[in-house]
Scaffold this motif. Sequence first.
Motif, short mmCIF file in Angstrom:
data_model
loop_
_atom_site.label_atom_id
_atom_site.label_comp_id
_atom_site.label_asym_id
_atom_site.label_seq_id
_atom_site.Cartn_x
_atom_site.Cartn_y
_atom_site.Cartn_z
N LEU A 1 31.15 -68.26 30.31
CA LEU A 1 31.46 -68.51 31.71
C LEU A 1 32.65 -69.46 31.84
O LEU A 1 33.56 -69.26 32.65
CB LEU A 1 30.24 -69.07 32.43
CG LEU A 1 30.39 -69.35 33.91
CD1 LEU A 1 30.62 -68.04 34.68
CD2 LEU A 1 29.13 -70.04 34.46
N GLU B 1 36.35 -68.78 33.31
CA GLU B 1 36.91 -69.61 34.38
C GLU B 1 38.33 -70.05 34.05
O GLU B 1 39.19 -70.19 34.92
CB GLU B 1 36.04 -70.84 34.61
CG GLU B 1 34.76 -70.58 35.35
CD GLU B 1 35.00 -70.39 36.83
OE1 GLU B 1 35.66 -71.23 37.45
OE2 GLU B 1 34.53 -69.36 37.35
N THR C 1 40.49 -66.58 40.28
CA THR C 1 39.33 -66.11 41.05
C THR C 1 39.52 -66.47 42.51
O THR C 1 40.06 -67.54 42.85
CB THR C 1 38.04 -66.78 40.53
OG1 THR C 1 38.17 -68.19 40.59
CG2 THR C 1 37.76 -66.35 39.10
N SER D 1 30.56 -66.96 40.06
CA SER D 1 30.52 -67.83 38.88
C SER D 1 29.52 -68.96 39.08
O SER D 1 28.78 -69.33 38.17
CB SER D 1 31.92 -68.39 38.62
OG SER D 1 31.88 -69.31 37.55
#
Length: 634
Positions: free
Chosen positions: A164, A168, A173, A181
Amino acid sequence: MAQEQEEGVRSEEQEDLEQKTVDTLEIDLNSELTEEHEEETPDVDYSQLSKEQLVNLLENELSSIQNEGLKPASLKKAEAVAKEIRPVLDQIKLKDREAALKAFVADTGGEEGFEYKYDAETQKIDALSREIRGLKNSFYQGQEKEKEKNFNVKTALLQRLRALLDDEGTRETDATGLKSSWEEFKKIQDDWKQAGNIASPHNGTLWATYNALIDRYFSNRNIYFELKELDRRRNADLKAELCEKVEELGKSLESRPMTKEILNEANHIFEDYKHLGPAPKEDQEKLWQRFKEALDVLYNAHRGQFAEQKKSMQENFEQKLKIYEAIVPFTTYNSGSIKEWNGKTKEIMAFQDQWVALKGIMPREEGKDLSKKFWAALKTFFNNKGEFFRQLESKRELNLELKTELCVEAEAILAAGEDNPSTTQKVIELQKRWKGVGQVPEKFKDTIYDRFKKACDAYFDGKRAKNKGVEEEFEINLKRKTDLMDRIEAAAKSKDESSLNLLSAFKSEWSSIGFVPKKDMQAVQKRYIAAINTYVSAIGQLSTKEKEAAVLESEVELVRDGESNRNLYRKESDIRRKVTQLENDIALWQNNIEFFAKSKTSDKLKAEFERKINSAVNQLEELKHQLTIIQEAI
């Protein structure tokens, strides 16, 4: 942005401090519980317990394990009890086997072929110990497997968290992606909380890695720093609620005593507190101090309760000391009566029940010494009682010899096959003598009784079988006599066929038929006499006097066939006595009637006496007739 990162760094330091504090408190609390638990464990001298008591003790421990659901404390306690019992059991086994071997050598002269199987109670102790050990091993094996599974789960969660974080850092995003997330991050946190404990060597490493990744995640999500602050405020509210719960537990002690259940509940709340994320830095330390103070209230109460428990231990010792002093006189008791020994046994068992009923523990050294003396006193009493019964057993052996002789006599009578009143009386006498003999050893009680009963029953069964055959013959005789009486009555109706020759033939045929059942005897005799009277009356060539003589002769023959001379003499004596009594009564009543005749109001009473006189006269005539028949028969 730099300011937010700086606050994030400070928050991370605060989280590390909080986590270290929580871990330290957890270790201290677990250590304190372990020490207190060891202090509360009582010492028991298991060598003084009987096999039955050892079985009951292990069964209670096993039941405690099963009822509590395989908890480490109960498993540890049960395993400790089983370990302490093991050398005692080994000593019991050795002692039992040596005793059995000694008896075998005494019987056979050598050890060759000796085999020994432990009794059911010894095997039961072994089985219970193995079951407790098996439950403990299964539990800890399961714990290890669960820890290994949890390790794999948490390792996978760390991998998901790293993935994750990597995602990121490498992609742009939008708000939707950030929200997705964040949800994945919260899901990882929840899964981490749900995962159980792991093996201690890996615990610190995993937690450090997890916390580092969490910090890295929040550091990388400056855009979501506000969400983090909201989450911290929520954590503060949740921690405040947990503080209130522990504080309520402390307040509840005002109305109820401190228990392990309360401590367990507080520990569960403590676990929830540990897994909550950090609160705002200005509230973090305050909340922790508040929570710790609430816990201290509970643990201080627990320590105070243990002080009370020491006082209770001393009181328990004093009560058991009184019980021991009460049974000391039993060690010198002696009597020659089974009833008195049994009465004393009930008394001392009542004291033993009181001792066992006092479940509380005693001071270690004093309690151990007192327990030894108590069980030694019990053992002395029962040894004395055993000696009494050993002497009693020798008397029972003598009774066994006497009853064996009675069995031999009964079996000899049965083998002779004789069936007469004299033999029957002998068997009855043997039964009376049997009742007069005392008890035999318990192990022969049933076999010797069955042997004697079998012989007596066989004799009386044979007698009943023979009597049954006789009864069947009597029924046949009854049928033949009934047929004969039918023919006599039919012949009496045909007066032309009546003759003295035919009468003689009837009488001869009657005499040739044997006995009838006793219940039918009188009815058959009355009918026969009546039939003969009718038949004689039908013979025209006989005078009245000849007819009376013929009837009398028939009655005499009937009496002579049915009774022995001895019985006839006895009947004659009884009838003469009745005749004399009736004659005296008649004379007295007639005299009374003459007296009543002088009274004007005596008509009713006079009629009653006349009725009595008439009845007595008829009875007197019948008795005199019977007397004439018996005299003729004699």
